[in-house]
Design an enzyme around this catalytic site. Structure first.
Site, PDB file in Angstrom:
ATOM      1  N   SER A 122      84.753  37.480   0.203  1.00  0.00           N
ATOM      2  CA  SER A 122      83.314  37.282   0.242  1.00  0.00           C
ATOM      3  C   SER A 122      82.916  36.571   1.555  1.00  0.00           C
ATOM      4  O   SER A 122      83.235  37.051   2.636  1.00  0.00           O
ATOM      5  CB  SER A 122      82.869  36.498  -0.994  1.00  0.00           C
ATOM      6  N   HIS A 145      81.695  41.784  -8.199  1.00  0.00           N
ATOM      7  CA  HIS A 145      82.125  41.028  -7.023  1.00  0.00           C
ATOM      8  C   HIS A 145      83.489  40.368  -7.220  1.00  0.00           C
ATOM      9  O   HIS A 145      83.688  39.589  -8.166  1.00  0.00           O
ATOM     10  CB  HIS A 145      81.072  39.964  -6.711  1.00  0.00           C
ATOM     11  N   ASP A 202      78.947  45.575  -7.387  1.00  0.00           N
ATOM     12  CA  ASP A 202      78.703  44.210  -6.912  1.00  0.00           C
ATOM     13  C   ASP A 202      77.270  43.780  -7.209  1.00  0.00           C
ATOM     14  O   ASP A 202      76.315  44.440  -6.800  1.00  0.00           O
ATOM     15  CB  ASP A 202      78.971  44.141  -5.399  1.00  0.00           C
TER      16      ASP A 202
END
Length: 292
Positions: free
Chosen positions: A105, A274, A221
């Site tokens: 991320s 995610h 996501d």
């Protein structure tokens, strides 16, 4: 006979000397996480070490201790975090000959900034998972209907204020497609590393030194908005319609060298939300093909 045995011994020593150690791996965690969380990066470190015998895995920490590292991932701006990380890596003798980068991320975006700005020690391959390479424009897991979420998007443009750019990490990659001029003028981080305002040839040269750039997008996501940012896609300027990388000015002008990379740029997709993946997926799709 003794002569032959002596020759074989010399050859054996030469063969042993020719064996190289595995390329070290540097990891950078996402926002709110820590370098050594035993349930995430700490566990991933062990999994990689079990898969690659003798590999050195270094996990970047901005501050001492779990709490400080997690807190700093929010309140230290990207430029400062990258500066701190660069100093850490340069001091580590085990990394002097180069390393592979594995970013999660926000950590993947910051590793890309590190590759552009900190070429010593050299990064060889960079893999990012669910990273915001074209920024974000939206609340993670925004509740309510579309109008509610669009309203808060506009409210969140305080991210371009001087104080927010100085003290909030996510403000550094807030990207308003409906006001590109303000973004380019006020963004202290993302607009810079994406060569939005002017072309920094050093950034471009350093990215092109990568052996591979591997970008993983999570198809479901709900944290990175839009999810296409993980592949350098984003909203088309002036709209909220998705524009893929190969449809963008970043691609046609090749401002950071992505088009020139050719088949060294790899776009991988993973079903799930995610950073939702298994250890088996990570080993099979990332560690073995790119690090081992």
């Amino acid at each position: 006979m003794l002569f032959i045995l002596g020759e074989l011994f010399v050859l054996f020593q030469c063969f042993q000397g020719s064996q190289t150690s595995p390329v070290p791996i540097v990891m950078w965690h996402g926002i709110g996480d820590t370098c050594c969380n035993p349930h995430f990066l700490g566990r991933i470190k062990k999994v990689i070490e079990e898969e690659i015998d003798g590999v050195y895995v270094y996990s970047i920490s901005i501050g001492d201790g779990f709490a400080r590292d997690a807190q700093n991932s929010y309140i230290i701006p990207p430029n400062k975090q990258i500066e701190i990380a660069c100093k850490q890596l340069r001091k580590d003798e085990k990394l002097k000959n180069g390393y592979h980068g594995l970013g999660f991320s926000q950590g993947g975006l910051f590793l890309r900034g590190l590759a552009e700005r900190c070429p010593t020690p050299p990064m060889k391959t960079l893999v990012t998972l669910g990273s915001q390479h074209q920024g974000i424009y939206g609340l993670p897991k925004c509740p309510g209907d579309k109008r509610y979420c669009d309203y808060f998007r506009r409210v969140l443009n305080f991210a371009y204020s001087n104080w927010a750019q100085r003290i909030l990490a996510p403000a550094g990659y807030w990207h308003d497609p409906l006001d590109e001029q303000t973004y380019k003028k006020k963004s202290k981080f993302l607009a810079d590393i994406n060569n939005e305002v002017f072309i920094n040839q050093k950034y471009r040269t350093n990215i092109l030194r990568l052996q591979k750039l591997v970008l993983v997008k999570f198809n479901n996501d709900t944290t990175v908005q839009p999810k296409d940012s993980s592949w350098f896609g984003f909203y088309k300027p002036g709209t909220l319609n998705i524009q893929r990388l190969n449809e963008s000015s970043l691609w046609f002008q090749d401002r950071i060298g992505l088009r020139q990379m050719g088949n060294r740029l790899l776009l991988l997709a993973k079903n799930g939300d995610h950073l939702q993946f298994t250890e088996e997926w990570l080993i099979t799709n990332i560690v073995r093909p790119f690090f081992k």
